[in-house]
Design an enzyme around this catalytic site. Structure first.
Site, PDB file in Angstrom:
ATOM      1  N   GLY A 191      45.227  53.231  30.794  1.00  0.00           N
ATOM      2  CA  GLY A 191      43.763  53.286  30.817  1.00  0.00           C
ATOM      3  C   GLY A 191      43.134  52.216  29.932  1.00  0.00           C
ATOM      4  O   GLY A 191      41.995  52.371  29.500  1.00  0.00           O
TER       5      GLY A 191
ATOM      6  N   TYR B 288      42.008  46.996  32.847  1.00  0.00           N
ATOM      7  CA  TYR B 288      42.535  47.289  34.184  1.00  0.00           C
ATOM      8  C   TYR B 288      41.729  48.446  34.812  1.00  0.00           C
ATOM      9  O   TYR B 288      40.732  48.883  34.251  1.00  0.00           O
ATOM     10  CB  TYR B 288      44.044  47.555  34.110  1.00  0.00           C
TER      11      TYR B 288
ATOM     12  N   GLN C  12      54.911  53.837  32.671  1.00  0.00           N
ATOM     13  CA  GLN C  12      53.482  53.595  32.517  1.00  0.00           C
ATOM     14  C   GLN C  12      52.892  53.377  33.908  1.00  0.00           C
ATOM     15  O   GLN C  12      53.170  52.370  34.575  1.00  0.00           O
ATOM     16  CB  GLN C  12      53.180  52.377  31.643  1.00  0.00           C
TER      17      GLN C  12
ATOM     18  N   HIS D  70      42.864  47.835  28.371  1.00  0.00           N
ATOM     19  CA  HIS D  70      42.965  46.383  28.546  1.00  0.00           C
ATOM     20  C   HIS D  70      42.192  45.816  29.734  1.00  0.00           C
ATOM     21  O   HIS D  70      42.515  44.737  30.212  1.00  0.00           O
ATOM     22  CB  HIS D  70      44.445  45.964  28.644  1.00  0.00           C
TER      23      HIS D  70
ATOM     24  N   GLY E  40      56.070  46.530  20.396  1.00  0.00           N
ATOM     25  CA  GLY E  40      56.160  45.738  21.606  1.00  0.00           C
ATOM     26  C   GLY E  40      57.059  44.529  21.430  1.00  0.00           C
ATOM     27  O   GLY E  40      58.271  44.587  21.612  1.00  0.00           O
TER      28      GLY E  40
HETATM   29  C1  PHB Z   1      50.420  41.224  30.721  1.00  0.00           C
HETATM   30  O1  PHB Z   1      51.103  41.225  31.740  1.00  0.00           O
HETATM   31  O2  PHB Z   1      50.338  40.238  30.019  1.00  0.00           O
HETATM   32  C2  PHB Z   1      49.736  42.462  30.339  1.00  0.00           C
HETATM   33  C3  PHB Z   1      49.836  43.526  31.191  1.00  0.00           C
HETATM   34  C4  PHB Z   1      49.255  44.711  30.846  1.00  0.00           C
HETATM   35  C5  PHB Z   1      48.574  44.832  29.666  1.00  0.00           C
HETATM   36  C6  PHB Z   1      48.463  43.772  28.807  1.00  0.00           C
HETATM   37  C7  PHB Z   1      49.048  42.572  29.149  1.00  0.00           C
HETATM   38  O3  PHB Z   1      48.011  45.975  29.356  1.00  0.00           O
END
Ligand code: PHB
Length: 366
Positions: free
Chosen positions: A170, A174, A102, A172, A333
């Site tokens: 792409g 970021y 990723q 959350h 997950g």
């Molecule tokens: C996290 O490190 O908690 C985290 C990282 C990336 C994500 C969601 C959560 O997309």
């Protein structure tokens, strides 16, 4: 017993997967100095040995100074970093698994360490970490171009060291998602704008450069979400028409598969239909989708960060949605973080052996 549908093979653009189960990317922060260790390789190998169909790794930083927010997150550029990733790929392949990295850039978010800061300036579309909150400077045209190049270089490197596909992060809130979101992208140039296809230009340019780098036949996945870590209630696409325009821009630019992140996969995306985010995206674009969000567990992950236990939960609803064709693949997950044997146990109907998720699992890399 698990219905058969989760255990039917699937071909993602020629990448043959033995079942529909994808290990979802999860940050683990066990790679000191950004270099994945032997333990990281063993962690992924253990999931491959136990029949995960496709592993998507934790987010790994592309070649920009502030692409990660933690020095122990693995990086995806540099000789030592890529050699370490090649070892991960080789371990997973040795036991018949498939794996995609990723590719990640966190954008304007705080670091997770009190003693470390990134070696260069934060990147973001408008110098905002959330609506109204200044954080760093807006990216210049040259920085935008360099970030696009960084993703394309990472994709080329992934293919060169043997990864089976790549995923772009792409979602959350970021960097790429900071461009999608009008709360963090107030640019007035070609990378901004009032509508989603305009704000998707950064992602689309990345996808086009990635495609040039990996060629026409290599599977390229992009993960997207309506929700942001900065605001769980945001919905960038308020209706199917807006979603179609947003996702259409990504598919036109070369995305082969959309990984649709929800906190709870069972929640309908829009009123008047029980389709979830992945269901709508597949219906509107025709491309394969991956659903994800609390699969196999009773509670969602934000609450789990807060310490809430998530109990094993039935897969009946998920399987019915998969059977109906709502989506093609299923991201798992926390259940797989907790238990590398989750897939085998589900397949064999060993439900009483499934484990609750407890955030203490984050402390070790088993
Ligand atoms: C996290 O490190 O908690 C985290 C990282 C990336 C994500 C969601 C959560 O997309």
């Amino acid at each position: 017993m698990a219905s058969d549908i989760l255990f039917t093979p699937y071909s993602l653009k020629g990448l043959d997967l033995p079942n529909r189960i994808v290990m979802a990317p999860m940050t683990r922060s066990f790679s000191p100095g950004g270099v994945a260790t032997e333990e990281v390789a063993a962690y992924y190998r253990r999931r491959a040995e136990n029949q995960v169909g496709l592993i998507i790794t934790e987010g790994t930083g592309v070649n920009r100074p502030a692409s990660v927010n933690d020095p122990n997150v693995p990086r995806f550029h540099g000789d030592a970093e890529l050699a370490a990733w090649k070892k991960v790929v080789d371990e997973v392949h040795a036991v018949g698994g498939k794996i995609a990295p990723q590719l990640w850039h966190v954008g304007a978010v705080r670091t997770r360490s009190e003693t470390w800061s990134p070696p260069g300036p934060y990147d973001s579309p408008s110098g905002l970490s959330r609506p109204g909150k200044a954080f760093g400077a807006p990216m210049t045209d040259a920085e935008v171009a360099d970030a696009i190049r960084a993703f394309a270089d990472a994709a080329a490197a992934a293919k060169a060291i043997g990864f089976d596909a790549i995923e772009l992060h792409g979602a959350h809130g970021y960097l790429i998602d900071q461009f999608f979101w009008d709360g963090t992208n107030v640019r007035e140039d070609a990378y901004g704008g009032k509508d989603l296809p305009g704000r998707a230009r950064f992602a689309a340019d990345i996808l086009r450069e990635v495609r040039k780098a990996v060629g026409p036949d290599y599977p390229v996945i992009i993960r997207v979400s309506q929700w942001k870590q900065q605001d769980y209630e945001v919905k960038l696409a308020k209706d199917p028409k807006a979603l179609e325009a947003w996702m259409g821009a990504l598919v036109d630019a070369g995305a082969d598969c959309i990984h649709c992140s929800q906190r709870r996969f069972w929640e309908p995306e829009f009123e008047g239909s029980d389709l979830n985010f992945a269901g709508w995206t597949k219906k509107l674009t025709g491309v394969p989708t991956i659903t994800v969000g609390s699969v196999g567990l009773s509670g969602e992950f934000i609450a789990a960060w807060g310490g809430e236990l998530s109990q094993p939960a039935s897969l009946d609803r998920l399987e019915a949605m998969l059977e109906r064709g709502d989506f093609d693949l299923v991201g798992v997950g926390r259940a797989l973080l907790q238990d590398p044997e989750w897939v085998v146990k589900v397949r064999e109907g060993r439900h009483d052996e499934l484990k609750a998720y407890d955030r203490s699992a984050l402390a070790t890399l088993y």
